[in-house]
Design a protein around this motif. Structure first.
Motif, PDB file in Angstrom:
ATOM      1  N   LYS A 184       7.769  53.876  45.913  1.00 15.23           N
ATOM      2  CA  LYS A 184       8.502  54.713  44.494  1.00 15.23           C
ATOM      3  C   LYS A 184       9.537  55.499  45.140  1.00 15.23           C
ATOM      4  CE  LYS A 184       4.009  54.574  42.076  1.00 15.23           C
ATOM      5  NZ  LYS A 184       2.929  55.427  41.883  1.00 15.23           N
ATOM      6  N   TYR A 185       9.354  56.105  46.468  1.00 12.95           N
ATOM      7  CA  TYR A 185       9.995  57.240  47.001  1.00 12.95           C
ATOM      8  C   TYR A 185      10.726  57.144  48.156  1.00 12.95           C
ATOM      9  CZ  TYR A 185       7.017  59.114  43.262  1.00 12.95           C
ATOM     10  OH  TYR A 185       6.155  59.455  42.125  1.00 12.95           O
ATOM     11  N   PRO A 215      16.781  62.706  49.073  1.00 15.15           N
ATOM     12  CA  PRO A 215      15.915  62.920  48.000  1.00 15.15           C
ATOM     13  C   PRO A 215      15.128  64.022  48.120  1.00 15.15           C
ATOM     14  CG  PRO A 215      15.782  60.580  48.783  1.00 15.15           C
ATOM     15  CD  PRO A 215      16.451  61.552  49.911  1.00 15.15           C
ATOM     16  N   VAL A 217      11.400  65.163  46.365  1.00 11.26           N
ATOM     17  CA  VAL A 217       9.921  64.670  45.629  1.00 11.26           C
ATOM     18  C   VAL A 217       9.467  66.033  45.452  1.00 11.26           C
ATOM     19  CG1 VAL A 217       7.772  63.521  45.839  1.00 11.26           C
ATOM     20  CG2 VAL A 217      10.144  62.567  46.645  1.00 11.26           C
ATOM     21  N   ARG A 229      12.267  69.983  34.670  1.00 11.19           N
ATOM     22  CA  ARG A 229      12.749  68.580  34.529  1.00 11.19           C
ATOM     23  C   ARG A 229      14.112  68.553  33.763  1.00 11.19           C
ATOM     24  NH1 ARG A 229       9.751  63.870  35.060  1.00 11.19           N
ATOM     25  NH2 ARG A 229       7.541  64.183  35.673  1.00 11.19           N
ATOM     26  N   LYS A 238      19.796  63.677  40.322  1.00  7.35           N
ATOM     27  CA  LYS A 238      19.168  62.322  40.156  1.00  7.35           C
ATOM     28  C   LYS A 238      18.637  62.044  41.125  1.00  7.35           C
ATOM     29  CE  LYS A 238      22.484  60.241  36.862  1.00  7.35           C
ATOM     30  NZ  LYS A 238      23.354  58.953  36.462  1.00  7.35           N
ATOM     31  N   HIS A 241      12.828  63.788  42.129  1.00  3.94           N
ATOM     32  CA  HIS A 241      11.862  63.003  41.894  1.00  3.94           C
ATOM     33  C   HIS A 241      10.666  63.903  41.399  1.00  3.94           C
ATOM     34  CE1 HIS A 241      14.539  59.674  42.528  1.00  3.94           C
ATOM     35  NE2 HIS A 241      14.699  60.354  43.754  1.00  3.94           N
ATOM     36  N   THR A 243       6.582  63.446  40.662  1.00  3.55           N
ATOM     37  CA  THR A 243       5.511  62.469  40.549  1.00  3.55           C
ATOM     38  C   THR A 243       4.244  62.895  39.687  1.00  3.55           C
ATOM     39  OG1 THR A 243       4.136  63.967  42.166  1.00  3.55           O
ATOM     40  CG2 THR A 243       5.907  62.464  43.066  1.00  3.55           C
TER      41      THR A 243
END
Length: 369
Positions: A184-185, A215, A217, A229, A238, A241, A243
């Motif tokens: 996923k990440y 990234p 998370v 968000r 982008k 992320h 979770t």
């Protein structure tokens, strides 16, 4: 008189997930006591990770202060020798005033009241009555004692017991879980874990992350999630992320896979940061902000990570960039962090200190032990 202490806090597992819930669990489990708390699901009892809990129905919450009159009866029924309340929780002060019956009282002072200043002025008389009644007030770091006007006024009864977590309470990682999270990440992301609250400084992290090659998370849920968000979308970040809720297996897989753990909290409501200890335990470097609280006791600038200016996307970005560009530095800081965890922040160390404190309080009250 029972030497065990009952932990009283406004929320607990399995209904909510956060650093203070983890600390309450650790103390209760190590000390053999139970937890009295509130729940939206109403009055109930159960067991979580070996700890008994009893809940009263949460009627409502005002400015993060949960209220549930059924807790008065739960405290009256409990026979533990020491009542251990976790501050701030104004309704908890009232519960002790009505149902505590002058029983031995230990208060862990997790944070000053920061945002609700107008309500704080109304609450202040009850707060000071409650603190005066305490046999001991526990601060989680010497930093917080020195920087808190309230704690300095009660210095004669303040003791410092740093928070700690027991590695044995965390699940052993299954390869399948790690592979699922990795799918996923990916790996080498910058990780935040916690409840998405106003004081966590996540808007500054998102601004720092926009356009960077690594990234981010953000693991957890909370009242700020929708706003955060939207901000990430507006900035075109982008690489950020969300979770949502993660269980302990997923959390520890994220810890294993990340490059660094970041806690961008910008207000003194963040008095310690249990997620920072989890980062140390997981041999990960840390990025946190200088708040004059325990976060800078956990994370030693230049040794276990970087301590940066609060509410500053630029400062956060510079620290994250360094850890991204220098994996060897990140690894060295992670190793130093693991050693610091073993020396200072184990759950066993914290629990021993609290059990010793409970015994001393009972002896001073002439209640034996």
């Amino acid at each position: 008189m029972d030497t065990k202490a009952v932990q009283c806090y406004r929320t607990f597992f399995p209904e909510s997930q956060g650093g203070l819930e983890q600390v309450v669990l650790e103390i209760a489990r190590g000390g053999g006591g139970e937890v009295l708390t509130l729940s939206d699901r109403g009055a109930s009892s159960g067991e979580y990770s070996g700890v008994r809990y009893r809940t009263a129905r949460r009627w409502f919450s005002v400015a993060s202060c949960c209220v549930g009159p059924g807790l008065f009866l739960e405290v009256l029924k409990n026979s533990s020798g020491v009542l251990h309340f976790h501050f701030p929780w104004p309704f908890g002060d009232l519960v002790y005033a009505v149902a505590g019956r002058s029983r031995p009282l230990v208060i862990t002072y997790h944070s000053d009241i920061v945002r609700q200043r107008w309500l704080g002025s109304l609450y202040r008389p009850l707060m000071h009555w409650f603190l005066r009644r305490a046999d001991r007030i526990v601060a989680t770091s010497a930093n917080y004692v020195e920087s808190s006007d309230v704690l300095r006024a009660y210095r004669d009864k303040v003791e410092v017991i740093p928070l700690g977590i027991a590695e044995g309470l965390y699940p052993s990682l299954e390869r399948s879980c790690v592979e699922s999270v990795k799918a996923k990440y990916g790996t080498d992301f910058m990780l935040f874990v916690g409840v998405l609250r106003y004081y966590k400084g996540l808007e500054f992290l998102i601004r720092a992350a926009a356009g960077r090659p690594y990234p981010i998370v953000i693991a957890g849920k909370g009242p700020e999630e929708e706003r955060l968000r939207e901000l990430a979308s507006q900035l075109g970040a982008k690489n950020v992320h969300f979770t949502g809720f993660v269980d302990d297996d997923e959390k520890m897989a994220l810890m294993q896979l990340c490059r660094a753990v970041v806690l961008p909290s910008h207000l003194r409501s963040e008095a310690f940061g249990v997620t920072l200890i989890e980062g140390l335990m997981s041999s990960k470097p840390l990025v946190s902000c200088e708040l004059g609280t325990g976060t800078s006791y956990v994370n030693v600038h230049g040794q276990t990570g970087f301590v940066v200016q609060p509410a500053s996307p630029k400062s956060l970005r510079q620290a994250l960039d360094r850890l991204w560009e220098s994996p060897d530095l990140a690894e060295r800081m992670g190793r130093a962090g693991r050693l610091r965890y073993e020396a200072l922040f184990t759950g066993e160390r914290m629990v021993r200190a609290y059990i010793d404190l409970y015994c001393r309080v009972l002896r001073e009250r002439g209640l034996g032990v």
